[in-house]
Enzyme design. Structure first.
Site: not given
Ligand code: NAD
Ligand code: SER
Length: 315
Positions: A10, A13, A38, A140, A144
């Protein structure tokens, strides 16, 4: 000194891009591998990696002899509400993949971030303690909270060294946020500098816990470097910077940008924010690993306006 080989998943980000620079400055570019779904257009070792692909993750860990993973790939609160099942799958699968690599002894340490989203409408909103009612009502927050339980379980059952912080909303100028409820506190600076006006998607009195990115990076690395025997929390530590409302940050910006104006059009994200604490008690982080935040609201606003103005002029 122990030779660390760090993988950040990540790394493109909001947090990952800054953490990568910080850790490369500390441990050397070749010792910090940036990975993301990405492509990363940066110097130094990088990989295109899907955190949900266990064999691909294992191959990257073996290729570089990785000792620590910072696992930052996830869907954030607002985006997750739009794709609940996918968010659950991504947020949990990535964590299990990292935990299982550590369980197998392939890596020594994991950092995995939790969030203030683990709290819910039943939680005491002010000075929210470490251990309290936790009834998250977003996908979310549910992911978590479940993740925290799994971290503690893997630590207790298999001796996995996995460390975690419940980050507040993070404010940064180098990188843009990726689909959270607290994103307004970054967007407001772009709009103030470029257009002089911002339409806020939260209510003007919606107070939330927030933190400047440099404090968050420092907290992350400080926790990762703390001796294990000092740590009392193996789920996720409460972490506090400052708290403010949209109206308060708008006033602080207006002190520095003439004629800045704000209006309010609360949407579904305001409902999410309403279920979260307004301030956090992080006494245990202070006691266990000497945590202390540095940036207050005025310092954040000053630093954001200076650096973002320069960045936008240069782009
Ligand atoms: P972000 O959305 O900016 O970055 C996430 C990165 O993960 C992106 O670059 C994305 O391309 C990558 N990614 C997505 N799916 C992937 C996959 N399958 N495999 C590999 N990479 C993938 O998020 P962020 O703000 O940097 O947050 C990082 C972590 O910190 C998340 O777990 C988030 O929940 C947590 N967190 C962030 C904040 C905040 O305010 N930014 C607050 C609390 C917790
Ligand atoms: N900043 C994050 C979000 O708004 C909190 O975890 O989703």
């Amino acid at each position: 000194m122990e030779n660390k080989r760090i993988l950040i998943v990540g790394a493109k980000g909001q947090i990952g891009s800054e953490l990568l620079d910080y850790l490369r400055a500390k441990h050397g570019t070749d010792n910090v591998i940036g990975a993301d779904l990405r492509t990363l257009h940066i110097n130094g070792p990088t990989e295109v990696l899907d955190v949900m692909d266990f064999s691909a993750m294992r191959a990257v860990v073996e290729k570089y002899g990785i000792t620590e993973i910072y696992l930052l790939a996830a869907l954030l609160s607002a985006t997750a509400e739009k794709k609940p099942e996918f968010a659950w799958e991504l947020n949990m699968k990535g964590l299990f993949n990292a935990l299982n690599l550590a369980k197998e002894g392939l890596i020594k340490k994991i950092f995995w971030p939790s969030s203030i989203a683990v709290f819910g409408p039943g939680t005491p909103q002010e000075n929210t303690p470490q251990n309290t009612i936790m009834d998250p009502n977003t996908v979310y927050g549910i992911s978590k909270l479940a993740g925290e339980r799994w971290c503690e379980y893997y630590h207790n059952k298999f001796g996995v060294d996995v460390r975690s912080l419940r980050y507040p909303g993070l404010i940064s100028w180098k990188s843009q946020p990726g689909g959270g409820t607290t994103d307004y506190a970054v967007e407001i600076f772009y709009e103030a500098i470029q257009n002089g006006n911002y339409t806020c998607f939260l209510d003007k009195n919606r107070e939330l816990p927030m933190m400047y990115m440099s404090d968050a990076i420092r907290a992350t690395v400080q926790l990762m470097e703390a001796p294990a025997e000092k740590l009392n929390i193996w789920s996720s530590y409460n972490l506090s910077g400052i708290s403010f409302t949209p109206e308060q940050i708008a006033m602080a910006i207006a002190d520095r940008i003439n004629n800045f104006s704000i209006d309010y059009k609360p949407d579904f994200r305001d409902k999410i924010a309403q279920s979260w604490p307004s301030s956090i008690n992080d006494d245990i982080a202070k006691a266990d690993w000497n945590w202390k935040s540095e940036f207050n609201l005025d310092a954040i606003v000053k630093d954001m306006i200076t650096n973002l103005t320069n960045k936008l002029q240069l782009s």
